[in-house]
Design an enzyme around this catalytic site. Structure first.
Site, PDB file in Angstrom:
ATOM      1  N   VAL A   1      53.513  36.804  39.779  1.00 58.01           N
ATOM      2  CA  VAL A   1      53.074  37.411  38.519  1.00 58.01           C
ATOM      3  C   VAL A   1      53.395  38.919  38.469  1.00 58.01           C
ATOM      4  O   VAL A   1      53.371  39.521  37.384  1.00 58.01           O
ATOM      5  CB  VAL A   1      51.569  37.104  38.306  1.00 58.01           C
ATOM      6  CG1 VAL A   1      50.691  37.972  39.181  1.00 58.01           C
ATOM      7  CG2 VAL A   1      51.156  37.204  36.860  1.00 58.01           C
TER       8      VAL A   1
ATOM      9  N   SER B   1      36.424  43.401  38.905  1.00 58.02           N
ATOM     10  CA  SER B   1      35.433  43.339  39.981  1.00 58.02           C
ATOM     11  C   SER B   1      34.406  44.444  39.824  1.00 58.02           C
ATOM     12  O   SER B   1      34.715  45.527  39.318  1.00 58.02           O
ATOM     13  CB  SER B   1      36.152  43.517  41.322  1.00 58.02           C
ATOM     14  OG  SER B   1      35.231  43.781  42.343  1.00 58.02           O
TER      15      SER B   1
ATOM     16  N   TYR C   1      41.786  48.205  46.501  1.00 60.11           N
ATOM     17  CA  TYR C   1      41.299  47.142  45.616  1.00 60.11           C
ATOM     18  C   TYR C   1      40.399  47.728  44.526  1.00 60.11           C
ATOM     19  O   TYR C   1      40.523  47.386  43.349  1.00 60.11           O
ATOM     20  CB  TYR C   1      40.533  46.103  46.449  1.00 60.11           C
ATOM     21  CG  TYR C   1      40.028  44.911  45.671  1.00 60.11           C
ATOM     22  CD1 TYR C   1      40.884  43.865  45.340  1.00 60.11           C
ATOM     23  CD2 TYR C   1      38.695  44.833  45.273  1.00 60.11           C
ATOM     24  CE1 TYR C   1      40.413  42.766  44.632  1.00 60.11           C
ATOM     25  CE2 TYR C   1      38.223  43.741  44.560  1.00 60.11           C
ATOM     26  CZ  TYR C   1      39.088  42.708  44.251  1.00 60.11           C
ATOM     27  OH  TYR C   1      38.631  41.629  43.540  1.00 60.11           O
TER      28      TYR C   1
ATOM     29  N   ASN D   1      44.038  36.637  35.915  1.00 60.80           N
ATOM     30  CA  ASN D   1      43.127  36.345  37.028  1.00 60.80           C
ATOM     31  C   ASN D   1      43.771  36.540  38.396  1.00 60.80           C
ATOM     32  O   ASN D   1      43.069  36.879  39.349  1.00 60.80           O
ATOM     33  CB  ASN D   1      42.616  34.907  36.872  1.00 60.80           C
ATOM     34  CG  ASN D   1      41.926  34.414  38.127  1.00 60.80           C
ATOM     35  OD1 ASN D   1      40.785  34.783  38.396  1.00 60.80           O
ATOM     36  ND2 ASN D   1      42.631  33.622  38.929  1.00 60.80           N
TER      37      ASN D   1
HETATM   38  P1  NDP Z   1      41.663  33.341  45.426  1.00 58.98           P
HETATM   39  O1  NDP Z   1      42.236  34.073  46.594  1.00 58.98           O
HETATM   40  O2  NDP Z   1      40.819  32.157  45.640  1.00 58.98           O
HETATM   41  O3  NDP Z   1      42.844  32.927  44.414  1.00 58.98           O
HETATM   42  C1  NDP Z   1      43.801  33.878  44.036  1.00 58.98           C
HETATM   43  C2  NDP Z   1      44.752  33.257  43.059  1.00 58.98           C
HETATM   44  O4  NDP Z   1      45.716  34.277  42.669  1.00 58.98           O
HETATM   45  C3  NDP Z   1      45.547  32.108  43.647  1.00 58.98           C
HETATM   46  O5  NDP Z   1      45.794  31.144  42.660  1.00 58.98           O
HETATM   47  C4  NDP Z   1      46.853  32.788  44.047  1.00 58.98           C
HETATM   48  O6  NDP Z   1      47.958  31.912  44.060  1.00 58.98           O
HETATM   49  C5  NDP Z   1      47.025  33.775  42.907  1.00 58.98           C
HETATM   50  N1  NDP Z   1      47.951  34.852  43.241  1.00 58.98           N
HETATM   51  C6  NDP Z   1      47.792  35.815  44.179  1.00 58.98           C
HETATM   52  N2  NDP Z   1      48.860  36.623  44.193  1.00 58.98           N
HETATM   53  C7  NDP Z   1      49.723  36.151  43.244  1.00 58.98           C
HETATM   54  C8  NDP Z   1      50.991  36.553  42.803  1.00 58.98           C
HETATM   55  N3  NDP Z   1      51.610  37.614  43.297  1.00 58.98           N
HETATM   56  N4  NDP Z   1      51.590  35.829  41.816  1.00 58.98           N
HETATM   57  C9  NDP Z   1      50.979  34.742  41.288  1.00 58.98           C
HETATM   58  N5  NDP Z   1      49.765  34.316  41.664  1.00 58.98           N
HETATM   59  C10 NDP Z   1      49.148  35.016  42.647  1.00 58.98           C
HETATM   60  O7  NDP Z   1      40.894  34.470  44.605  1.00 58.98           O
HETATM   61  P2  NDP Z   1      39.664  34.406  43.580  1.00 58.98           P
HETATM   62  O8  NDP Z   1      39.693  33.168  42.794  1.00 58.98           O
HETATM   63  O9  NDP Z   1      38.462  34.792  44.313  1.00 58.98           O
HETATM   64  O10 NDP Z   1      40.047  35.675  42.682  1.00 58.98           O
HETATM   65  C11 NDP Z   1      40.538  35.578  41.356  1.00 58.98           C
HETATM   66  C12 NDP Z   1      40.393  36.944  40.716  1.00 58.98           C
HETATM   67  O11 NDP Z   1      39.018  37.315  40.745  1.00 58.98           O
HETATM   68  C13 NDP Z   1      41.142  38.061  41.423  1.00 58.98           C
HETATM   69  O12 NDP Z   1      41.708  38.939  40.483  1.00 58.98           O
HETATM   70  C14 NDP Z   1      40.062  38.768  42.212  1.00 58.98           C
HETATM   71  O13 NDP Z   1      40.372  40.112  42.460  1.00 58.98           O
HETATM   72  C15 NDP Z   1      38.882  38.616  41.268  1.00 58.98           C
HETATM   73  N6  NDP Z   1      37.598  38.777  41.921  1.00 58.98           N
HETATM   74  C16 NDP Z   1      37.155  37.876  42.866  1.00 58.98           C
HETATM   75  C17 NDP Z   1      35.946  38.075  43.510  1.00 58.98           C
HETATM   76  C18 NDP Z   1      35.393  37.144  44.517  1.00 58.98           C
HETATM   77  O14 NDP Z   1      34.314  37.441  45.061  1.00 58.98           O
HETATM   78  N7  NDP Z   1      36.014  36.013  44.792  1.00 58.98           N
HETATM   79  C19 NDP Z   1      35.126  39.262  43.210  1.00 58.98           C
HETATM   80  C20 NDP Z   1      35.684  40.145  42.225  1.00 58.98           C
HETATM   81  C21 NDP Z   1      36.870  39.883  41.608  1.00 58.98           C
HETATM   82  P3  NDP Z   1      48.504  31.202  45.395  1.00 58.98           P
HETATM   83  O15 NDP Z   1      47.630  30.008  45.632  1.00 58.98           O
HETATM   84  O16 NDP Z   1      49.894  30.848  45.015  1.00 58.98           O
HETATM   85  O17 NDP Z   1      48.421  32.228  46.481  1.00 58.98           O
END
Ligand code: NDP
Length: 244
Positions: free
Chosen positions: A61, A139, A152, A87
């Site tokens: 992305v 976040s 971050y 996301n």
């Molecule tokens: P996960 O690590 O569980 O999932 C991350 C997702 O982002 C995966 O689908 C991953 O894909 C995708 N991704 C990462 N890098 C890329 C890239 N370069 N291109 C395309 N896709 C990418 O994270 P969360 O579900 O926890 O987090 C989702 C969002 O929520 C994030 O922005 C995070 O910062 C935010 N957030 C989460 C918190 C938490 O406590 N969990 C707290 C605060 C914010 P792939 O499977 O291919 O790696």
């Protein structure tokens, strides 16, 4: 025909959001980077459990051309994006002084430049249609900052400011832009911290538990719905009062 695009939808918050919006939209486009089959599994689940069309895109992305191609192919197949959920993201935990320039650049590209890429790609159609919703998954660390997560926190603070500024710019075109400041949500991203730390984080959360991906998906669903048509430029904390 209503279409939503959700980045980072192979797991965690993005996956839960894809399942939620698949109940509400005619088409959801989902995006993530790894070729491990998880994104296709999400698409299959949506195909078998809903009437919603699901289009998976595998790629980075933070790659402007890739994102532009995906959004163009959606539009040409009759699916201009009505709702964009930014996301996808990564975290990086460690002392600021140990962070290399390459690591700092990488986290900025994935967490911030990606938001520029997707917004830049979808906004022309939204302006033409005089409607659209953009939801940025941010976040609480973007509000208050976290020790050992300087980059971050900077990314998410940037996303919050981006949200407010873009909301003002796009309001005359009837496009609402909001962010959700997540607290600690039980996904792969935080499971690396270990059970003991997660237990402590749950105890530090006044509601007494970690958030679930579905808690964030529900907030996305609300902010993307007609019920939220007078809400824009907001950063909504969905955190069980973690940062009050
Ligand atoms: P996960 O690590 O569980 O999932 C991350 C997702 O982002 C995966 O689908 C991953 O894909 C995708 N991704 C990462 N890098 C890329 C890239 N370069 N291109 C395309 N896709 C990418 O994270 P969360 O579900 O926890 O987090 C989702 C969002 O929520 C994030 O922005 C995070 O910062 C935010 N957030 C989460 C918190 C938490 O406590 N969990 C707290 C605060 C914010 P792939 O499977 O291919 O790696």
């Amino acid at each position: 025909m209503k279409t939503a695009l959700i980045t980072g939808a192979s797991r965690g918050i993005g996956e839960a959001t894809a399942y939620q919006l698949a109940k509400e939209y005619d088409c959801v486009a989902i995006m993530s980077r790894n070729t491990d089959g998880k994104l296709n599994a999400v698409a299959n689940q949506i195909h078998t459990t809903t009437n919603c069309e699901c289009i998976p895109f595998t790629g980075d992305v933070s790659d402007f051309a890739f994102v532009e191609d995906c959004v163009r192919s959606l539009a040409t197949s009759g699916h201009p994006v009505d709702t964009l959920v930014n996301n996808a993201g990564i975290s990086l935990v460690g002392l600021f002084q140990d962070m290399t320039p390459e690591e700092f650049d990488c986290i900025l590209r994935i967490n911030v430049t990606s938001v520029y890429n997707t917004c830049h790609a979808v906004i022309p159609d939204m302006v033409r249609n005089q409607r659209g919703r953009i939801l940025n998954i941010s976040s609480v660390w973007g509000l208050v900052g976290a020790s050992c997560e300087v980059a971050y926190s900077a990314c998410k603070g940037g996303v919050n400011a981006f949200t407010r500024a873009l909301a003002k710019e796009l309001a005359p075109s009837n496009i609402q832009v909001n962010a959700i400041a997540c607290g600690v949500i039980d996904t792969d991203m935080v499971r690396v911290l270990g059970e003991e730390t997660l237990r402590e984080l749950a105890e530090q959360t006044p509601l007494g538990r970690l958030g679930r991906p579905e808690d964030i998906a529900a907030a996305v669903s609300y902010l993307a719905s007609d019920k939220a048509s007078f809400i824009t430029g907001q950063v909504l904390a969905v955190d069980g009062a973690f940062v009050l």
